[in-house]
Motif scaffolding. Structure first.
Motif, PDB file in Angstrom:
ATOM      1  N   ALA A  49       0.828  -1.209   0.000  1.00  0.00           N
ATOM      2  CA  ALA A  49       0.000   0.000   0.000  1.00  0.00           C
ATOM      3  C   ALA A  49       0.859   1.253   0.000  1.00  0.00           C
ATOM      4  O   ALA A  49       0.515   2.260  -0.625  1.00  0.00           O
ATOM      5  CB  ALA A  49      -0.932   0.012   1.213  1.00  0.00           C
ATOM      6  N   ILE A  50       2.007   1.204   0.685  1.00  0.00           N
ATOM      7  CA  ILE A  50       2.840   2.408   0.833  1.00  0.00           C
ATOM      8  C   ILE A  50       3.597   2.745  -0.440  1.00  0.00           C
ATOM      9  O   ILE A  50       3.582   3.898  -0.900  1.00  0.00           O
ATOM     10  CB  ILE A  50       3.836   2.223   1.996  1.00  0.00           C
ATOM     11  N   ILE A  51       4.288   1.764  -1.019  1.00  0.00           N
ATOM     12  CA  ILE A  51       5.214   2.048  -2.117  1.00  0.00           C
ATOM     13  C   ILE A  51       4.527   2.704  -3.314  1.00  0.00           C
ATOM     14  O   ILE A  51       4.985   3.751  -3.797  1.00  0.00           O
ATOM     15  CB  ILE A  51       5.971   0.772  -2.540  1.00  0.00           C
ATOM     16  N   PRO A  52       3.408   2.160  -3.830  1.00  0.00           N
ATOM     17  CA  PRO A  52       2.755   2.857  -4.950  1.00  0.00           C
ATOM     18  C   PRO A  52       2.259   4.250  -4.564  1.00  0.00           C
ATOM     19  O   PRO A  52       2.238   5.162  -5.398  1.00  0.00           O
ATOM     20  CB  PRO A  52       1.576   1.934  -5.303  1.00  0.00           C
ATOM     21  N   SER A  53       1.872   4.417  -3.296  1.00  0.00           N
ATOM     22  CA  SER A  53       1.346   5.715  -2.844  1.00  0.00           C
ATOM     23  C   SER A  53       2.418   6.790  -2.816  1.00  0.00           C
ATOM     24  O   SER A  53       2.105   7.994  -2.829  1.00  0.00           O
ATOM     25  CB  SER A  53       0.717   5.574  -1.454  1.00  0.00           C
ATOM     26  N   ILE A  54       3.694   6.392  -2.781  1.00  0.00           N
ATOM     27  CA  ILE A  54       4.776   7.376  -2.813  1.00  0.00           C
ATOM     28  C   ILE A  54       4.743   8.147  -4.127  1.00  0.00           C
ATOM     29  O   ILE A  54       4.881   9.379  -4.150  1.00  0.00           O
ATOM     30  CB  ILE A  54       6.140   6.681  -2.625  1.00  0.00           C
ATOM     31  N   LEU A  55       4.542   7.430  -5.244  1.00  0.00           N
ATOM     32  CA  LEU A  55       4.464   8.112  -6.536  1.00  0.00           C
ATOM     33  C   LEU A  55       3.220   8.990  -6.609  1.00  0.00           C
ATOM     34  O   LEU A  55       3.270  10.096  -7.164  1.00  0.00           O
ATOM     35  CB  LEU A  55       4.455   7.088  -7.673  1.00  0.00           C
ATOM     36  N   VAL A  56       2.107   8.522  -6.049  1.00  0.00           N
ATOM     37  CA  VAL A  56       0.883   9.326  -6.027  1.00  0.00           C
ATOM     38  C   VAL A  56       1.136  10.640  -5.292  1.00  0.00           C
ATOM     39  O   VAL A  56       0.801  11.727  -5.782  1.00  0.00           O
ATOM     40  CB  VAL A  56      -0.264   8.546  -5.362  1.00  0.00           C
ATOM     41  N   ALA A  57       1.747  10.553  -4.114  1.00  0.00           N
ATOM     42  CA  ALA A  57       2.011  11.754  -3.319  1.00  0.00           C
ATOM     43  C   ALA A  57       3.031  12.652  -4.002  1.00  0.00           C
ATOM     44  O   ALA A  57       2.890  13.887  -4.017  1.00  0.00           O
ATOM     45  CB  ALA A  57       2.504  11.358  -1.933  1.00  0.00           C
TER      46      ALA A  57
END
Length: 370
Positions: free
Chosen positions: A283-291
């Motif tokens: 959940a965290i790793i893909p959200s880094i690019l989103v943020a």
């Protein structure tokens, strides 16, 4: 049919946690930046990602050694401390400083301590998932403001390859995930398939089953006077093997189902599982690019509901990857999550950037190097 609805409900809960992490990260990037939480001096430097990957490799090696030499409780303490520490970042920017002491927001500190205490004292599935969601939003937000788009793309690509190798090649990620399950910490999200499911009871049952197995092994070693005989069906009274609340098998990988041998009929059908498991890192790793895509977007980029289009389409891409991942996991095999999740997120980001009129070179963050 009822089981299928429960599976759909579980998948919906996974999607909901992912959405919370992503929206939480988007909401936190500006407050984190204002609070001075940016971790690096130059967010556009792609070597930042390589340093982070190196830190992951070191942490993985340390955890594997801890499990091997039975000092895993030290790892549990470190993870619980990290959970409380990351949650403190969130509470400090969200909770008004109505009461301070020595420059600290007392209410925020108490909330963070409460979260850590709950993980230590009563790590039920909903405590773990709630702590993981807060921890995930904080981590994604912090990395989102610290990694520009190019470093974020490098990070997601390298970790996707590493995840695939560690699951399908060396398989050490399976060993790591199996050990983490015993710690009852928010490294793996626990998704119940039944309303009566209890993660505490499930892990307690596992411990009983392991103790019984050890006792049986000791008895077998002591029985040297007469040869042991085994008749067909003699193991019918052994502990039931199932994921979740049944004694015995625990998930071997953090992206969902336990490792299942398709030639072994004793393994539980995916639709009969009591719980699904997915790594918090998924959940965290893909959200880094989103943020990162949202935080570093120029002011004139097309936005939808206040979210820059590339960040929004990155979110949508992550859910395409998540849907495929869950479909594969429910077939009964452990799978690496990041290749699909990161791949979907990157593809969604690029589509959104191009649709917003950003050139491919600029979308990839390669402009300064060309």
């Amino acid at each position: 049919m009822e089981r299928r609805w429960r599976i759909l409900g579980g998948c919906g809960l996974i999607a909901g946690i992912f959405l919370f992490v992503q929206l939480g990260a988007l909401a936190l990037v500006q407050p984190f930046e204002s609070a001075g939480y940016q971790a690096v001096e130059d967010p556009s430097d792609p070597t930042n990602s390589l340093m982070y990957v190196g830190a992951i490799l070191v942490a993985t090696a340390v955890m594997l050694l801890a499990f091997r030499y039975d000092v895993d409780q030290l790892i549990r303490g470190l993870i619980v401390f990290s959970s409380a520490w990351l949650s403190l970042y969130v509470f400090q920017v969200l909770v008004p400083p109505v009461l301070t002491y020595a420059g600290l927001n007392v209410v925020a500190v108490l909330l963070a301590l409460g979260l850590g205490t709950a993980l230590l004292v009563y790590p039920e599935w909903y405590v773990i998932d709630a702590a993981g969601a807060v921890m995930g939003a904080a981590a994604a937000g912090l990395f989102g403001i610290s990694f520009g788009v190019l470093p974020a793309l490098v990070l997601l690509t390298v970790l996707a390859v590493y995840d695939a190798i560690s699951v399908y090649g060396t398989e050490h990620m399976l060993t790591l995930a199996s050990g983490v399950m015993d710690l009852k910490v928010p490294v793996v999200l626990v998704i119940p398939m039944t309303l009566s499911y209890s993660y505490l009871d499930a892990t307690a049952a596992d411990s009983v089953a392991e103790d019984e197995t050890d006792d049986d092994a000791t008895a077998a070693d002591d029985a040297t006077e007469e040869p042991a005989t085994t008749e067909p069906g003699a193991d019918a009274d052994s502990p039931a093997v199932a994921d979740g609340s049944q004694p015995g098998e625990r998930p071997d990988e953090a992206t969902g189902a336990g490792e299942t041998d398709e030639s072994d009929s004793s393994h539980t059908d995916p639709l009969e599982r009591d719980a699904l498991f997915i790594g918090l890192g998924d959940a965290i790793i893909p959200s880094i690019l989103v943020a990162s895509a949202a935080f570093f977007a120029s002011s004139d980029v097309l936005s939808v509901f206040g979210v820059p289009l590339p960040a929004l389409t990155a979110m949508l891409g992550s859910y395409v990857g998540l849907t495929i991942l869950l479909w594969m996991v429910l077939k009964g095999r452990a799978h690496a999550g990041l290749p699909l999740l990161n791949g979907g997120t990157i593809a969604g980001y690029i589509v959104g950037a191009l649709a917003a009129g950003i050139s491919l070179v600029d979308a990839l963050g390669l402009g300064p190097y060309l």
